[in-house]
Design an enzyme around this catalytic site. Structure first.
Site, mmCIF file in Angstrom:
data_model
loop_
_atom_site.group_PDB
_atom_site.id
_atom_site.type_symbol
_atom_site.label_atom_id
_atom_site.label_comp_id
_atom_site.label_asym_id
_atom_site.label_seq_id
_atom_site.Cartn_x
_atom_site.Cartn_y
_atom_site.Cartn_z
ATOM 1 N N ASN A 109 0.847 -1.194 0.000
ATOM 2 C CA ASN A 109 0.000 0.000 0.000
ATOM 3 C C ASN A 109 0.884 1.245 0.000
ATOM 4 O OD1 ASN A 109 0.561 0.787 2.867
ATOM 5 N ND2 ASN A 109 -0.281 -1.264 3.178
ATOM 6 N N ASP B 295 -4.327 -6.686 5.063
ATOM 7 C CA ASP B 295 -5.311 -7.609 5.646
ATOM 8 C C ASP B 295 -5.178 -9.001 5.030
ATOM 9 O OD1 ASP B 295 -6.396 -5.582 7.177
ATOM 10 O OD2 ASP B 295 -7.722 -4.925 5.566
ATOM 11 N N LYS C 105 9.659 -16.216 -10.699
ATOM 12 C CA LYS C 105 8.884 -15.089 -11.214
ATOM 13 C C LYS C 105 7.777 -15.608 -12.146
ATOM 14 C CE LYS C 105 9.507 -10.834 -13.757
ATOM 15 N NZ LYS C 105 9.915 -10.593 -15.120
ATOM 16 N N PHE D 126 -5.159 2.498 14.785
ATOM 17 C CA PHE D 126 -5.460 3.508 13.771
ATOM 18 C C PHE D 126 -6.594 2.971 12.897
ATOM 19 C CE2 PHE D 126 -2.207 6.971 13.260
ATOM 20 C CZ PHE D 126 -1.610 6.783 14.493
ATOM 21 N N LYS E 168 -14.874 0.005 15.837
ATOM 22 C CA LYS E 168 -13.557 -0.630 16.028
ATOM 23 C C LYS E 168 -13.087 -0.449 17.473
ATOM 24 C CE LYS E 168 -9.033 -0.943 13.778
ATOM 25 N NZ LYS E 168 -8.212 -0.607 12.633
#
Ligand SMILES: Cc1cc2nc3c(=O)[nH]c(=O)nc-3n(C[C@H](O)[C@H](O)[C@H](O)COP(=O)(O)O)c2cc1C
Length: 404
Positions: free
Chosen positions: A211, A280, A290, A325, A339
């Site tokens: 990310n 996640d 590869k 967070f 949460k």
């Protein structure tokens, strides 16, 4: 024992004192440190790598190969360590480290390691006093995180007398212990564990799922807590932000590696701040080779990663502070409050990735601190350093530490 649990990478270079590094390794182990070794090709002419491999219980990082056959082990290997010590350090290696040359395992580890770095020069007096060596040492002293165990004076192996002698291994250990001690004295005795950066989940040896987290918030947190006297451990994945000096940094790549490192350190931490952007999901299997381009559709099957935040929050001890967070794009307050309630954490830092108002890689962020049992404040834009200061103030309040 102040070196207990400390991960030390010992860099051995090709000086006559290389045999004394064997004793140094033993003494460091006796202090409770875990030691691994990297050697220059010249060092292996003075002492066999098998000696270090046998005593450390780990393969030695040598010129012709890295201990673990992983694509980035030249970076991972030094980053495993909290502390890197080059002992003995030859005039040649001093020169390389000062000038940014990294063509052998020791100079390469020096360049890529992120923890504290120690140099123990040892050489003939004429070499030691030569303008080049003096200048290189001066330059290295100005590098962040670099410290010296100074060369001793006395009879040298070559028969001459003067400065340049390798200090006794016992003295080197005492210097490291004294440095640890002084860090402890200025600390408030509280330990904070911060996660930061992103994780990378391998698809094959060269590709991964990740990310856009830059690690800037984690770096700001580490700095704020360090400056407030906390003993900071930053368990982090790849990140663009500079790792602050004066903290223990532990590099991990995948979510599973981060999970292991965090859970191992969690019991001794007074506060845990989960700032890392952890994937996640990960590919169910990572290809060994590869994946070839066949121009056809490719389906990746994903499976869930272990939940680092949930696993610490669920096992929270009395008095421990756990902060998570929540990066939300949809009904942010609602999801963050859920949460907070579900996890049992003390605080959720809600933040939203609104490009115009900061976010990934920027210095500011839109955030709100949602504390258990308190009214939720609105999202507001602030610098990441301001966010860190607010979190520090919350943790101080919870742990009964006075704000500076
Ligand atoms: C017997 C012998 C002893 C040496 N001792 C030292 C020493 O104590 N310190 C030093 O800086 N160089 C010493 N050298 C020179 C280094 O081995 C040489 O500069 C080598 O290239 C260093 O490589 P490295 O820095 O990659 O380990 C010695 C050389 C020999 C042949």
């Amino acid at each position: 024992m102040h070196l207990s649990g400390k991960k030390i990478l010992l860099g051995v270079t090709g000086g006559i004192a290389a045999y004394k590094s064997v004793e140094l390794l033993r003494l460091l182990q006796r202090q409770g440190a875990e030691v691994r070794v990297a050697m220059t090709p010249a060092a292996t002419k003075f002492v066999g790598s098998l000696t270090f491999a046998s005593l450390s219980g780990c393969p030695v990082y040598l010129q012709d190969g890295v201990p673990e056959a992983r694509p980035f082990s030249h970076i991972d290997f030094p980053r495993w360590a909290d502390l890197f010590i080059v002992a003995p350090c030859t005039a040649n290696t001093l020169g390389k480290m000062a000038c940014g040359i990294a063509d052998d395992p020791v100079s390469l580890c020096f360049m890529t390691s992120l923890g504290e770095k120690w140099i123990v020069p040892a050489m003939n007096t004429a070499m030691y006093l030569s303008p080049a060596v003096q200048e290189n040492m001066e330059r290295l002293r100005s590098f962040p995180g670099v410290r010296f165990v100074e060369a001793a004076s006395g009879k040298l192996a070559c028969g001459e007398s003067g400065v340049g002698r390798f200090p006794e291994p016992e003295e080197i250990v005492q210097t490291l212990l004294a440095a640890e001690e002084s860090q402890t004295v200025t600390s408030n005795g509280k330990r904070v564990l911060i996660t930061g950066g992103r994780t990378e989940e391998p698809i094959d040896p060269v590709r991964y799922i990740s990310n856009r987290s830059s690690g800037k918030t984690a770096a700001a947190l580490a700095r704020a807590f360090r400056d407030a006297g906390y003993l900071v451990t930053l368990v982090h994945g790849p990140m663009e932000a500079e790792i602050p000096s004066g903290i223990t940094s532990v590099f991990t790549r995948s979510a599973r590696e981060m999970h292991t490192e965090v859970l191992a350190r969690f019991p001794e931490s007074d506060a845990v701040i989960h700032c890392a952007a952890v994937a996640d999901y990960r590919p169910k299997t990572a290809a060994n080779e590869k994946i070839k381009d066949s121009r056809g559709a490719l389906t990746l099957e994903l499976e869930a990663n272990p939940h680092i935040f949930r696993d610490t929050a669920a096992n929270k001890k009395a008095g421990q502070v756990i902060i998570g967070f929540a990066l939300e794009t949809e009904a942010p307050e609602k999801h963050a409050l859920e949460k907070l309630k579900k996890s049992g954490a003390d605080l959720i830092v809600l933040n939203t990735p609104v490009e115009s108002s900061g976010g990934f890689g920027k210095d500011s962020v839109s955030f709100a601190l949602l504390a258990a049992g308190e009214n939720a404040p609105p999202l507001h834009l602030g610098k990441k350093s301001e966010l860190a200061a607010e979190i520090l103030s919350f943790v101080n309040r919870k742990l009964g530490v006075k704000n500076a």
